[in-house]
Design a protein around this motif. Sequence first.
Motif, PDB file in Angstrom:
ATOM      1  N   TYR A  98       5.784   7.912 -14.173  1.00 49.49           N
ATOM      2  CA  TYR A  98       4.893   8.797 -13.406  1.00 49.49           C
ATOM      3  C   TYR A  98       5.173   8.723 -11.915  1.00 49.49           C
ATOM      4  O   TYR A  98       4.505   9.380 -11.133  1.00 49.49           O
ATOM      5  CB  TYR A  98       3.432   8.425 -13.669  1.00 49.49           C
ATOM      6  CG  TYR A  98       3.164   6.935 -13.566  1.00 49.49           C
ATOM      7  CD1 TYR A  98       3.099   6.312 -12.329  1.00 49.49           C
ATOM      8  CD2 TYR A  98       3.003   6.160 -14.709  1.00 49.49           C
ATOM      9  CE1 TYR A  98       2.880   4.956 -12.225  1.00 49.49           C
ATOM     10  CE2 TYR A  98       2.784   4.801 -14.622  1.00 49.49           C
ATOM     11  CZ  TYR A  98       2.721   4.217 -13.371  1.00 49.49           C
ATOM     12  OH  TYR A  98       2.506   2.858 -13.270  1.00 49.49           O
TER      13      TYR A  98
ATOM     14  N   THR B 145       2.603  -1.657   0.745  1.00 43.74           N
ATOM     15  CA  THR B 145       2.940  -1.077  -0.532  1.00 43.74           C
ATOM     16  C   THR B 145       4.402  -0.661  -0.497  1.00 43.74           C
ATOM     17  O   THR B 145       5.180  -1.171   0.292  1.00 43.74           O
ATOM     18  CB  THR B 145       1.920   0.057  -0.861  1.00 43.74           C
ATOM     19  OG1 THR B 145       2.350   0.755  -2.011  1.00 43.74           O
ATOM     20  CG2 THR B 145       1.723   1.042   0.265  1.00 43.74           C
TER      21      THR B 145
ATOM     22  N   GLY C 234       7.419   2.180  -2.755  1.00 41.19           N
ATOM     23  CA  GLY C 234       8.310   1.286  -3.475  1.00 41.19           C
ATOM     24  C   GLY C 234       7.644  -0.048  -3.835  1.00 41.19           C
ATOM     25  O   GLY C 234       6.433  -0.107  -3.982  1.00 41.19           O
ATOM     26  N   GLU C 235       8.461  -1.033  -3.984  1.00 39.77           N
ATOM     27  CA  GLU C 235       7.918  -2.344  -4.328  1.00 39.77           C
ATOM     28  C   GLU C 235       8.015  -3.247  -3.097  1.00 39.77           C
ATOM     29  O   GLU C 235       9.120  -3.636  -2.703  1.00 39.77           O
ATOM     30  CB  GLU C 235       8.679  -2.910  -5.539  1.00 39.77           C
ATOM     31  CG  GLU C 235       8.277  -4.311  -5.921  1.00 39.77           C
ATOM     32  CD  GLU C 235       6.764  -4.522  -5.992  1.00 39.77           C
ATOM     33  OE1 GLU C 235       6.031  -3.636  -6.464  1.00 39.77           O
ATOM     34  OE2 GLU C 235       6.306  -5.580  -5.529  1.00 39.77           O
TER      35      GLU C 235
ATOM     36  N   THR D 287      -0.243  -3.887  -2.579  1.00 31.56           N
ATOM     37  CA  THR D 287      -0.179  -3.322  -3.924  1.00 31.56           C
ATOM     38  C   THR D 287       1.230  -3.575  -4.446  1.00 31.56           C
ATOM     39  O   THR D 287       2.205  -3.221  -3.783  1.00 31.56           O
ATOM     40  CB  THR D 287      -0.465  -1.800  -3.905  1.00 31.56           C
ATOM     41  OG1 THR D 287      -1.754  -1.587  -3.335  1.00 31.56           O
ATOM     42  CG2 THR D 287      -0.459  -1.229  -5.311  1.00 31.56           C
TER      43      THR D 287
ATOM     44  N   SER E 147      -0.157  -3.585 -10.532  1.00 29.09           N
ATOM     45  CA  SER E 147      -0.110  -2.444 -11.449  1.00 29.09           C
ATOM     46  C   SER E 147       0.272  -2.909 -12.841  1.00 29.09           C
ATOM     47  O   SER E 147       1.293  -3.580 -13.026  1.00 29.09           O
ATOM     48  CB  SER E 147       0.901  -1.414 -10.942  1.00 29.09           C
ATOM     49  OG  SER E 147       0.495  -0.972  -9.677  1.00 29.09           O
TER      50      SER E 147
ATOM     51  N   VAL F  69      -2.303   3.521 -14.290  1.00 31.92           N
ATOM     52  CA  VAL F  69      -2.208   4.986 -14.313  1.00 31.92           C
ATOM     53  C   VAL F  69      -2.185   5.390 -15.780  1.00 31.92           C
ATOM     54  O   VAL F  69      -1.475   4.770 -16.584  1.00 31.92           O
ATOM     55  CB  VAL F  69      -0.927   5.458 -13.596  1.00 31.92           C
ATOM     56  CG1 VAL F  69      -0.751   6.973 -13.725  1.00 31.92           C
ATOM     57  CG2 VAL F  69      -0.958   5.061 -12.120  1.00 31.92           C
TER      58      VAL F  69
ATOM     59  N   GLU G  58      -6.313   8.310 -11.926  1.00 37.99           N
ATOM     60  CA  GLU G  58      -5.852   9.609 -12.428  1.00 37.99           C
ATOM     61  C   GLU G  58      -4.467   9.897 -11.873  1.00 37.99           C
ATOM     62  O   GLU G  58      -4.238   9.753 -10.663  1.00 37.99           O
ATOM     63  CB  GLU G  58      -6.823  10.721 -12.003  1.00 37.99           C
ATOM     64  CG  GLU G  58      -8.118  10.717 -12.788  1.00 37.99           C
ATOM     65  CD  GLU G  58      -9.066  11.838 -12.383  1.00 37.99           C
ATOM     66  OE1 GLU G  58      -9.967  12.154 -13.184  1.00 37.99           O
ATOM     67  OE2 GLU G  58      -8.943  12.369 -11.264  1.00 37.99           O
ATOM     68  N   MET G  59      -3.576  10.322 -12.750  1.00 38.29           N
ATOM     69  CA  MET G  59      -2.205  10.610 -12.307  1.00 38.29           C
ATOM     70  C   MET G  59      -2.203  11.822 -11.381  1.00 38.29           C
ATOM     71  O   MET G  59      -2.864  12.816 -11.636  1.00 38.29           O
ATOM     72  CB  MET G  59      -1.330  10.880 -13.542  1.00 38.29           C
ATOM     73  CG  MET G  59       0.114  11.046 -13.205  1.00 38.29           C
ATOM     74  SD  MET G  59       1.168  10.859 -14.667  1.00 38.29           S
ATOM     75  CE  MET G  59       0.478  12.009 -15.835  1.00 38.29           C
TER      76      MET G  59
ATOM     77  N   GLN H 129       3.588  14.723 -14.618  1.00 36.41           N
ATOM     78  CA  GLN H 129       2.336  14.487 -13.891  1.00 36.41           C
ATOM     79  C   GLN H 129       1.336  15.610 -14.139  1.00 36.41           C
ATOM     80  O   GLN H 129       0.132  15.384 -14.234  1.00 36.41           O
ATOM     81  CB  GLN H 129       2.628  14.359 -12.396  1.00 36.41           C
ATOM     82  CG  GLN H 129       3.379  13.075 -12.047  1.00 36.41           C
ATOM     83  CD  GLN H 129       4.115  13.174 -10.730  1.00 36.41           C
ATOM     84  OE1 GLN H 129       4.305  14.257 -10.186  1.00 36.41           O
ATOM     85  NE2 GLN H 129       4.546  12.045 -10.206  1.00 36.41           N
TER      86      GLN H 129
ATOM     87  N   MET I 220       6.483   9.685  -4.882  1.00 37.39           N
ATOM     88  CA  MET I 220       5.389   8.732  -4.658  1.00 37.39           C
ATOM     89  C   MET I 220       5.854   7.425  -4.002  1.00 37.39           C
ATOM     90  O   MET I 220       5.197   6.887  -3.107  1.00 37.39           O
ATOM     91  CB  MET I 220       4.711   8.450  -6.000  1.00 37.39           C
ATOM     92  CG  MET I 220       3.585   7.468  -5.958  1.00 37.39           C
ATOM     93  SD  MET I 220       2.269   8.013  -4.851  1.00 37.39           S
ATOM     94  CE  MET I 220       0.839   7.439  -5.727  1.00 37.39           C
ATOM     95  N   ASN I 221       7.010   6.905  -4.434  1.00 39.28           N
ATOM     96  CA  ASN I 221       7.405   5.588  -3.938  1.00 39.28           C
ATOM     97  C   ASN I 221       7.765   5.594  -2.452  1.00 39.28           C
ATOM     98  O   ASN I 221       7.857   4.554  -1.828  1.00 39.28           O
ATOM     99  CB  ASN I 221       8.609   5.058  -4.731  1.00 39.28           C
ATOM    100  CG  ASN I 221       9.838   5.913  -4.535  1.00 39.28           C
ATOM    101  OD1 ASN I 221       9.805   7.104  -4.791  1.00 39.28           O
ATOM    102  ND2 ASN I 221      10.915   5.313  -4.091  1.00 39.28           N
TER     103      ASN I 221
HETATM  104  N1  SAM Z   1       5.273  -0.764  -6.619  1.00 41.57           N
HETATM  105  C1  SAM Z   1       3.923  -1.064  -6.355  1.00 41.57           C
HETATM  106  C2  SAM Z   1       3.054  -0.835  -7.566  1.00 41.57           C
HETATM  107  O1  SAM Z   1       3.523  -0.194  -8.502  1.00 41.57           O
HETATM  108  O2  SAM Z   1       1.917  -1.297  -7.556  1.00 41.57           O
HETATM  109  C3  SAM Z   1       3.354  -0.341  -5.149  1.00 41.57           C
HETATM  110  C4  SAM Z   1       3.736   1.110  -4.970  1.00 41.57           C
HETATM  111  S1  SAM Z   1       3.067   2.222  -6.180  1.00 41.57           S
HETATM  112  C5  SAM Z   1       3.702   3.764  -5.624  1.00 41.57           C
HETATM  113  C6  SAM Z   1       1.340   2.210  -5.738  1.00 41.57           C
HETATM  114  C7  SAM Z   1       0.399   2.676  -6.805  1.00 41.57           C
HETATM  115  O3  SAM Z   1       0.614   4.063  -7.047  1.00 41.57           O
HETATM  116  C8  SAM Z   1       0.572   1.977  -8.148  1.00 41.57           C
HETATM  117  O4  SAM Z   1      -0.674   1.482  -8.574  1.00 41.57           O
HETATM  118  C9  SAM Z   1       1.068   3.059  -9.054  1.00 41.57           C
HETATM  119  O5  SAM Z   1       0.623   2.870 -10.371  1.00 41.57           O
HETATM  120  C10 SAM Z   1       0.461   4.297  -8.416  1.00 41.57           C
HETATM  121  N2  SAM Z   1       1.143   5.554  -8.733  1.00 41.57           N
HETATM  122  C11 SAM Z   1       2.475   5.798  -8.769  1.00 41.57           C
HETATM  123  N3  SAM Z   1       2.704   7.094  -9.102  1.00 41.57           N
HETATM  124  C12 SAM Z   1       1.492   7.684  -9.272  1.00 41.57           C
HETATM  125  C13 SAM Z   1       1.055   8.993  -9.589  1.00 41.57           C
HETATM  126  N4  SAM Z   1       1.905   9.971  -9.834  1.00 41.57           N
HETATM  127  N5  SAM Z   1      -0.278   9.224  -9.658  1.00 41.57           N
HETATM  128  C14 SAM Z   1      -1.168   8.228  -9.429  1.00 41.57           C
HETATM  129  N6  SAM Z   1      -0.824   6.978  -9.104  1.00 41.57           N
HETATM  130  C15 SAM Z   1       0.488   6.695  -9.027  1.00 41.57           C
END
Ligand code: SAM
Length: 326
Positions: A27, A65, A67-68, A94, A118, A159, A187-188, A198, A321-322
């Motif tokens: 996602y 946050t 990426g990772e 996060t 996550s 998610v 919610e995605m 998505q 998103m990342n």
């Molecule tokens: N890599 C870390 C992680 O996964 O927790 C931090 C970055 S990640 C982009 C931050 C949060 O965004 C995570 O909890 C992830 O599940 C959520 N996320 C990523 N894509 C998403 C989407 N399309 N809709 C909603 N939440 C999303």
Amino acid sequence: MALDRYGRDIHYLRISLTDHCNLRCVYCMPEDMTFQPNAELMQDDELILLVRLFASLGFDKIRLTGGEPTVRGHIVDIVREIALTPGIRSLSMTTNGVLLPKLAQPLAQAGLKRVNISIDTLNPEKFRRLTRWGSLEDVWQGILAAEEAGLTPIKLNAVVVRGYNERDVIDLARLTIERPWQVRFIEMMPFAGATDLQLNQAVTTEQIMEHIEAELGPLHTANGGELDGEARVFQLDGSLGTVGFISTVTQPFCASCTRARLTADGRLRLCLLREGEVDLLTPLRGGASLSDLRQLILDGIWYKPWGHGLAEGLIPLNRVMNQIGG
Ligand code: SAM
Ligand code: SF4
């Protein structure tokens, strides 16, 4: 103080430390994601300079946050520098948790206060499918390491994706019965990179609540009905922890938004779900003075959009998103 034109006091900065990641959640990004070269990302000194600038404008809460964030070089030193910045009273992260068995302790010692981890399912096979190659056991050990290091209260983010983990919300919610954790269902949201999935496989908060209540009994309003960050919080009968819902799509919380975001390549993003950004890194590299940068930030914040436009079909497509960090 950084105010927007609607009178909101914007004081919470989410910083994407890198767009790189050691997983590829379905996602979030495509499997063959191309990451930005490191030279295009904020370097450590640039990042710290911008953090100090934001802190001088009243930003007192920072979430790291990606990426990772844990794959960023010098992460412990970065955390230490930010924690020591005058004015910063809350520093959290996060993370997908994979590297926390090694990093939780040093990060806590460097001044990190809390983590959101996550974890979208407790089923190892489904976890691998959702993250494309992740190991559930690594993340579980990461959660325990974070708790042991005092990065509490532990919050878990899930998610929910139709066809992947919509029934797994029950086992995740069940965790809160015996552990003082907050399990939050997100919610995605639609972005570039994985837009079809998505849009077509999203599950609403209402549907998630129905699954949980049918199996585990009623969810009672907790936290006096107040939002905890962006989450509406509930509790199962007799539970130690809480269940949160982040319903950005079906129940936006834009009116109470106090956030701005800094992308890994140094752009101030005013709303997660709007494309508008202010480039801070190019002027910084071009020799802009601190007062010029300060004015760029204040002007950007002033024009922060009121809210997202998902209901009108406006999907932000300039970033995956990342790159923004959630
Ligand atoms: N890599 C870390 C992680 O996964 O927790 C931090 C970055 S990640 C982009 C931050 C949060 O965004 C995570 O909890 C992830 O599940 C959520 N996320 C990523 N894509 C998403 C989407 N399309 N809709 C909603 N939440 C999303
Ligand atoms: Fe990586 Fe986090 Fe995106 Fe998953 S959600 S691919 S862990 S940045």
